[in-house]
Design a protein around this motif. Structure first.
Motif, short mmCIF file in Angstrom:
data_model
loop_
_atom_site.label_atom_id
_atom_site.label_comp_id
_atom_site.label_asym_id
_atom_site.label_seq_id
_atom_site.Cartn_x
_atom_site.Cartn_y
_atom_site.Cartn_z
N LYS A 56 12.77 11.49 -15.39
CA LYS A 56 13.18 10.08 -15.39
C LYS A 56 12.05 9.12 -15.03
N ILE A 57 11.04 9.60 -14.30
CA ILE A 57 9.97 8.71 -13.83
C ILE A 57 8.64 9.21 -14.38
N GLU A 58 7.93 8.33 -15.05
CA GLU A 58 6.63 8.66 -15.64
C GLU A 58 5.61 8.99 -14.54
N LEU A 59 4.76 9.97 -14.81
CA LEU A 59 3.69 10.36 -13.89
C LEU A 59 2.56 9.34 -13.96
N SER A 114 -6.09 9.51 13.15
CA SER A 114 -5.52 8.63 12.14
C SER A 114 -4.73 7.48 12.75
N ALA A 115 -4.58 6.41 11.96
CA ALA A 115 -3.74 5.29 12.37
C ALA A 115 -2.28 5.67 12.25
N ILE A 116 -1.98 6.57 11.29
CA ILE A 116 -0.59 6.98 11.09
C ILE A 116 -0.56 8.37 10.47
N LYS A 117 0.42 9.15 10.88
CA LYS A 117 0.67 10.48 10.28
C LYS A 117 1.90 10.31 9.40
N LEU A 118 1.75 10.62 8.10
CA LEU A 118 2.85 10.49 7.15
C LEU A 118 3.26 11.85 6.63
N ASP A 119 4.56 12.08 6.59
CA ASP A 119 5.10 13.32 6.05
C ASP A 119 5.67 13.00 4.67
N ILE A 120 4.84 13.16 3.66
CA ILE A 120 5.22 12.85 2.28
C ILE A 120 5.20 14.16 1.50
N HIS A 142 1.62 16.72 -7.34
CA HIS A 142 2.47 15.56 -7.58
C HIS A 142 3.18 15.14 -6.30
N SER A 143 3.52 13.85 -6.20
CA SER A 143 4.20 13.33 -5.02
C SER A 143 5.12 12.18 -5.42
N ASN A 144 6.14 11.94 -4.58
CA ASN A 144 7.05 10.82 -4.84
C ASN A 144 6.60 9.54 -4.12
N LYS A 145 5.60 9.67 -3.26
CA LYS A 145 5.05 8.50 -2.56
C LYS A 145 3.54 8.57 -2.62
N TYR A 146 2.92 7.42 -2.51
CA TYR A 146 1.46 7.34 -2.55
C TYR A 146 1.01 6.22 -1.62
N VAL A 147 -0.06 6.47 -0.90
CA VAL A 147 -0.62 5.45 -0.03
C VAL A 147 -1.90 4.95 -0.69
N ALA A 155 0.80 -1.22 0.00
CA ALA A 155 0.00 0.00 0.00
C ALA A 155 0.84 1.27 0.00
N LEU A 156 2.10 1.18 0.39
CA LEU A 156 2.98 2.34 0.41
C LEU A 156 3.85 2.28 -0.84
N LEU A 157 3.52 3.12 -1.82
CA LEU A 157 4.17 3.08 -3.13
C LEU A 157 5.16 4.22 -3.29
N GLU A 158 6.21 3.99 -4.08
CA GLU A 158 7.18 5.02 -4.39
C GLU A 158 7.27 5.17 -5.90
N GLY A 159 7.40 6.42 -6.37
CA GLY A 159 7.46 6.69 -7.80
C GLY A 159 7.18 8.15 -8.08
N HIS A 160 6.24 8.42 -9.01
CA HIS A 160 5.85 9.78 -9.41
C HIS A 160 4.33 9.76 -9.60
N PHE A 161 3.61 10.37 -8.69
CA PHE A 161 2.16 10.21 -8.64
C PHE A 161 1.40 11.52 -8.79
N LEU A 162 0.32 11.46 -9.55
CA LEU A 162 -0.62 12.56 -9.67
C LEU A 162 -1.70 12.33 -8.63
N LEU A 163 -1.80 13.24 -7.67
CA LEU A 163 -2.79 13.12 -6.60
C LEU A 163 -4.13 13.69 -7.06
N SER A 164 -5.19 13.35 -6.35
CA SER A 164 -6.52 13.83 -6.73
C SER A 164 -6.63 15.35 -6.63
N SER A 165 -5.73 15.98 -5.87
CA SER A 165 -5.70 17.44 -5.76
C SER A 165 -5.09 18.09 -6.99
N GLY A 166 -4.45 17.27 -7.88
CA GLY A 166 -3.74 17.79 -9.03
C GLY A 166 -2.25 17.99 -8.76
#
Length: 194
Positions: A178-181, A157-163, A28-33, A15-26
């Protein structure tokens, strides 16, 4: 269960992914839950959300409401553990609504259930919809709190993440090229054709 155990469950369930992510807010992030990966295992859902139940069990709650999609299973599991009614909101024509014959009694004390809270967009839309029906939102309960600002209500929350999250035009991952969105979430972006 400690935060370390929650992180372990997130990793075990992929469930804890690393890469290049487009969030629903528009943004970008390097991690995604991707909490759907946790929620596919009933025991993990029970264990992770029991940490949230411990935080909210003494609150005066009449109803648990989760925004579709991410909050549906979370609201069910929180409702099950709290022995409270659990329903969900969903978007119709882009507006968050309570549908399917679900009701909110005037003055009902409501906890919103989410998988992940980042910008709080779905949570705030859900709060507005429930308050228009006469409900009183007392907070949001979630698996992962990724907020870095006040969303106008308490977060349990069960966990607070600083991403790290970046505006699309200032994204260092995009600048590296280097990393596709990737857009892993469920919300559609009509303006982006996604």
């Amino acid at each position: 269960m400690t935060n370390l155990n929650v992180v372990d469950i997130l990793k075990k369930s992929d469930a804890l992914l690393e890469g290049h992510f487009l969030l629903s807010s528009g943004k970008h992030s390097n991690k995604y839950v991707q909490c759907a990966k946790v929620l596919r295992f009933p025991q993990y859902a029970k264990d992770v959300l029991s940490t949230v139940v411990e935080q909210i069990k003494d609150l005066d709650i009449d109803l648990v409401v989760g925004p579709a999609m991410g909050g549906v299973i979370v609201s069910y599991e929180l409702g099950r553990q709290l022995e409270k009614e659990a329903v969900f909101t969903e978007r119709k024509d882009g507006i968050m609504q309570l549908r399917r014959g679900f009701e909110v009694k005037e003055g009902a004390k409501i906890i919103i259930a989410e998988d992940v809270v980042t910008t709080g967009k779905s949570t705030i839309e859900t709060k507005k919809a429930l308050e228009l029906l006469g409900g009183k939102v007392i907070g949001v309960a979630c698996i992962a709190d990724r907020t870095n600002h006040d969303i106008g209500m308490p977060i349990y929350s069960a966990i607070k993440l600083d991403i790290q999250v970046h505006d699309a035009e200032n994204c260092p991952i995009c600048n590296e090229g280097k990393i596709e969105l990737v857009k892993p979430g469920s919300r559609e972006f009509k303006e982006l054709g996604i």
